[in-house]
Design a protein around this motif. Structure first.
Motif, mmCIF file in Angstrom:
data_model
loop_
_atom_site.group_PDB
_atom_site.id
_atom_site.type_symbol
_atom_site.label_atom_id
_atom_site.label_comp_id
_atom_site.label_asym_id
_atom_site.label_seq_id
_atom_site.Cartn_x
_atom_site.Cartn_y
_atom_site.Cartn_z
ATOM 1 N N VAL A 1 0.788 -1.099 -0.084
ATOM 2 C CA VAL A 1 0.031 -0.012 -0.073
ATOM 3 C C VAL A 1 1.101 1.083 0.184
ATOM 4 O O VAL A 1 0.326 2.414 -0.524
ATOM 5 N N MET A 2 2.271 1.086 1.241
ATOM 6 C CA MET A 2 3.161 2.349 0.983
ATOM 7 C C MET A 2 3.608 2.637 -0.513
ATOM 8 O O MET A 2 3.601 3.956 -1.074
ATOM 9 N N ASP A 3 3.984 0.974 -0.802
ATOM 10 C CA ASP A 3 4.907 1.120 -2.336
ATOM 11 C C ASP A 3 4.119 2.255 -3.675
ATOM 12 O O ASP A 3 4.376 3.206 -4.183
ATOM 13 N N SER A 4 2.193 2.241 -2.997
ATOM 14 C CA SER A 4 1.628 2.514 -4.096
ATOM 15 C C SER A 4 1.149 4.113 -3.944
ATOM 16 O O SER A 4 1.106 4.470 -5.399
ATOM 17 N N LEU A 5 1.569 4.488 -2.805
ATOM 18 C CA LEU A 5 1.500 5.883 -2.457
ATOM 19 C C LEU A 5 2.087 6.291 -3.204
ATOM 20 O O LEU A 5 2.912 7.763 -3.660
ATOM 21 N N ILE A 6 3.892 6.125 -2.755
ATOM 22 C CA ILE A 6 4.908 6.188 -3.120
ATOM 23 C C ILE A 6 5.363 6.810 -4.692
ATOM 24 O O ILE A 6 5.520 7.786 -5.419
ATOM 25 N N LYS A 7 4.220 4.895 -5.386
ATOM 26 C CA LYS A 7 4.744 5.357 -6.654
ATOM 27 C C LYS A 7 3.983 6.360 -7.644
ATOM 28 O O LYS A 7 3.821 6.785 -8.689
ATOM 29 N N ASN A 8 2.850 6.270 -7.006
ATOM 30 C CA ASN A 8 1.217 6.974 -8.096
ATOM 31 C C ASN A 8 1.059 8.426 -7.154
ATOM 32 O O ASN A 8 0.522 9.152 -8.181
ATOM 33 N N SER A 9 1.637 8.913 -6.169
ATOM 34 C CA SER A 9 1.556 10.067 -5.649
ATOM 35 C C SER A 9 2.182 10.903 -5.059
ATOM 36 O O SER A 9 2.272 12.029 -5.295
ATOM 37 N N ILE A 10 3.753 9.998 -5.321
ATOM 38 C CA ILE A 10 4.957 11.188 -5.415
ATOM 39 C C ILE A 10 5.940 11.175 -6.259
ATOM 40 O O ILE A 10 6.552 11.792 -6.884
ATOM 41 N N LEU A 11 6.829 10.110 -6.809
ATOM 42 C CA LEU A 11 7.371 9.882 -7.425
ATOM 43 C C LEU A 11 7.034 10.474 -9.032
ATOM 44 O O LEU A 11 8.129 10.970 -10.285
ATOM 45 N N LYS A 12 5.651 10.536 -9.387
ATOM 46 C CA LYS A 12 4.889 10.738 -10.434
ATOM 47 C C LYS A 12 5.794 12.876 -10.376
ATOM 48 O O LYS A 12 5.329 13.017 -11.470
ATOM 49 N N TRP A 13 5.814 13.115 -9.083
ATOM 50 C CA TRP A 13 5.579 14.655 -9.755
ATOM 51 C C TRP A 13 7.934 15.198 -9.665
ATOM 52 O O TRP A 13 7.788 15.601 -9.788
ATOM 53 N N SER A 14 8.464 13.861 -9.867
ATOM 54 C CA SER A 14 9.645 14.183 -9.827
ATOM 55 C C SER A 14 10.309 13.390 -10.797
ATOM 56 O O SER A 14 10.185 12.695 -11.555
ATOM 57 N N THR A 15 11.228 15.340 -11.388
ATOM 58 C CA THR A 15 11.234 14.728 -12.942
ATOM 59 C C THR A 15 12.659 14.921 -13.228
ATOM 60 O O THR A 15 13.068 14.708 -13.825
ATOM 61 N N GLU A 16 13.667 15.268 -12.179
ATOM 62 C CA GLU A 16 14.683 15.435 -12.406
ATOM 63 C C GLU A 16 15.286 13.819 -12.509
ATOM 64 O O GLU A 16 14.808 13.218 -11.503
ATOM 65 N N LYS A 17 16.450 14.145 -13.136
ATOM 66 C CA LYS A 17 16.945 12.999 -13.694
ATOM 67 C C LYS A 17 19.040 12.206 -13.018
ATOM 68 O O LYS A 17 19.259 14.152 -12.967
ATOM 69 N N GLN A 18 18.572 12.509 -11.876
ATOM 70 C CA GLN A 18 20.278 11.716 -11.564
ATOM 71 C C GLN A 18 21.389 10.869 -11.458
ATOM 72 O O GLN A 18 21.236 9.824 -11.997
ATOM 73 N N GLU A 19 22.370 11.111 -11.870
ATOM 74 C CA GLU A 19 23.749 9.887 -12.040
ATOM 75 C C GLU A 19 23.685 9.095 -10.897
ATOM 76 O O GLU A 19 23.678 9.765 -9.758
ATOM 77 N N GLY A 20 24.041 8.483 -10.690
ATOM 78 C CA GLY A 20 23.837 7.088 -9.475
ATOM 79 C C GLY A 20 23.448 6.318 -8.895
ATOM 80 O O GLY A 20 22.591 6.102 -10.013
ATOM 81 N N ILE A 21 22.926 6.651 -7.955
ATOM 82 C CA ILE A 21 21.502 6.482 -7.576
ATOM 83 C C ILE A 21 20.316 7.297 -7.244
ATOM 84 O O ILE A 21 20.734 7.832 -6.005
ATOM 85 N N GLY A 22 19.739 7.239 -7.336
ATOM 86 C CA GLY A 22 18.937 8.434 -7.535
ATOM 87 C C GLY A 22 17.137 8.288 -6.563
ATOM 88 O O GLY A 22 16.899 7.063 -6.072
ATOM 89 N N LEU A 23 16.557 9.035 -5.868
ATOM 90 C CA LEU A 23 15.014 8.955 -5.535
ATOM 91 C C LEU A 23 14.096 8.318 -6.418
ATOM 92 O O LEU A 23 13.450 6.889 -5.719
ATOM 93 N N ASN A 24 14.371 8.095 -7.529
ATOM 94 C CA ASN A 24 12.941 6.933 -8.253
ATOM 95 C C ASN A 24 13.838 5.038 -8.224
ATOM 96 O O ASN A 24 13.211 4.453 -8.150
ATOM 97 N N GLN A 25 14.483 5.015 -7.858
ATOM 98 C CA GLN A 25 14.947 3.908 -7.669
ATOM 99 C C GLN A 25 14.983 3.563 -6.205
ATOM 100 O O GLN A 25 14.954 1.784 -5.955
ATOM 101 N N LEU A 26 14.508 4.144 -5.314
ATOM 102 C CA LEU A 26 13.409 3.839 -4.196
ATOM 103 C C LEU A 26 14.887 2.535 -3.085
ATOM 104 O O LEU A 26 14.412 1.546 -2.925
#
Length: 339
Positions: A19-44
């Motif tokens: 349930v928490m994974d769904s919240l993060i992916k569908n309501s939080i990460l969708k607003w993150s547009t920055e691409k980052q080298e290394g290991i970043g936010l979208n890789q959780l």
């Protein structure tokens, strides 16, 4: 008019499960547009790794809410420092410094605050890391429950380790017995009286991880907190697109944890831990890591519990009687407010 709960946050949204994974992916990460080298936010992962001058700066942050504040084996201060140190460590980083921000409820006894802060600094010293800056806020009575602690940690490494680096043939190692933290807090909180004393495993494990990294062959690591071993091992398998085969008889679990979980109807595989790590290692290094870690304080129950095979992200368990069952990630944590 009946309120639609689907449009509201529930306790499960913060419990570390699906349930928490769904919240993060569908309501939080969708607003993150920055691409980052290394290991970043979208890789959780357990934190982020940012390339800098031929090394990587590793950073992680966590907010801690536990009830009660003091429990068998630890307290919210020890929990906050240990959790952040451990998140840095499983990314292959040498912890360098911590920050600590406190949000305190009006009316909380100063003695409780001082005892918590003393534990923060004592645990940081145990880990060999300094708390270098912080912040303190006070909320009106009833707006929060006693105290919330946010800790941010920073470390460095030349070779960051992701939780998705598993390869077929790798061995899965766990550095201690499972279920101790969550069940110790639940039993203490609810006043359950058992013959055996349950105790949290909460501790910093940077020295344990450092030994494994020195031996070499580590391909992936994860800190199995909310959602327990079941949640973390499924995350690792799905990210790496491999299957993992676990052996029930190899998973270390204390008798008191096993009996308590059976009485309460809780699967210890889904219960939060705060002093162990899951380590994937190349097969030629696994036995050496196992033998060396068992010599360390806090890692004497280290065990090889499974193998990575070709697949698509599934986890199976070979039971004690020779059968097999799938290990699914929990929807939420069966024991809330433990980390």
């Amino acid at each position: 008019m009946t309120e639609n709960k689907k449009n509201r946050i529930t306790i499960e949204h913060g419990a570390g499960g699906e349930v928490m994974d769904s919240l993060i992916k569908n309501s939080i990460l969708k607003w993150s547009t920055e691409k980052q080298e290394g290991i970043g936010l979208n890789q959780l992962d357990d934190g982020a790794a940012i390339p800098h001058n031929n090394e990587h700066i590793v950073i992680t942050t966590d907010s801690h809410i536990v009830r009660p504040l003091f429990f068998p084996g630890g307290d919210i201060g020890r929990l906050a420092v240990s959790g952040t140190i451990n998140d840095l460590s499983v990314m292959g980083a040498e912890p360098l410094a911590l920050t600590s921000a406190l949000v305190i409820e009006e009316g909380l006894e100063i003695e409780v605050v001082e005892k918590t802060i003393q534990s923060l600094f004592k645990t940081a010293k145990e880990a060999g890391v300094n708390i270098v800056t912080g912040d303190t806020k006070v909320m009106e009575s009833g707006e929060i429950d006693d105290i919330i602690i946010n800790t941010t940690g920073i470390g460095y490494t030349k070779n960051p380790i992701s939780d998705k680096g598993l390869k077929p043939g790798d061995k899965i190692i766990i550095t201690g017995s499972i279920g101790n933290h969550g069940l110790a807090i639940l039993s203490h909180r609810e006043g359950f009286k058992f013959k055996s004393k349950l105790k949290s495993d909460v501790k910093p494990i940077n020295h344990i991880i450092k030994k494994a990294l020195k031996i070499g062959g580590v391909t992936a690591m994860k800190d199995p907190t909310r959602g327990g071993l079941a949640k973390s091992i499924n995350e690792m398998a799905k990210k790496a697109k491999v299957d993992i085969e676990l052996k029930e008889q190899k998973i270390p679990i204390k008798k008191e944890v096993k009996s308590t979980s059976e009485i309460l109807g809780i699967d210890p595989m889904t219960v939060a831990n705060e002093g162990i790590a899951i380590i994937a290692a190349k097969p030629e290094k696994a036995d050496k890591i196992l033998n060396q870690l068992r010599k360390l304080e806090g890692a004497k129950d280290t065990e090889i519990i499974g193998t990575v095979v070709e697949g698509n992200g599934e986890v199976t368990l070979e039971t004690a009687i020779g059968g097999k069952r799938y290990i699914e990630p929990p929807a939420g944590d069966p024991i809330p407010r433990v980390c």
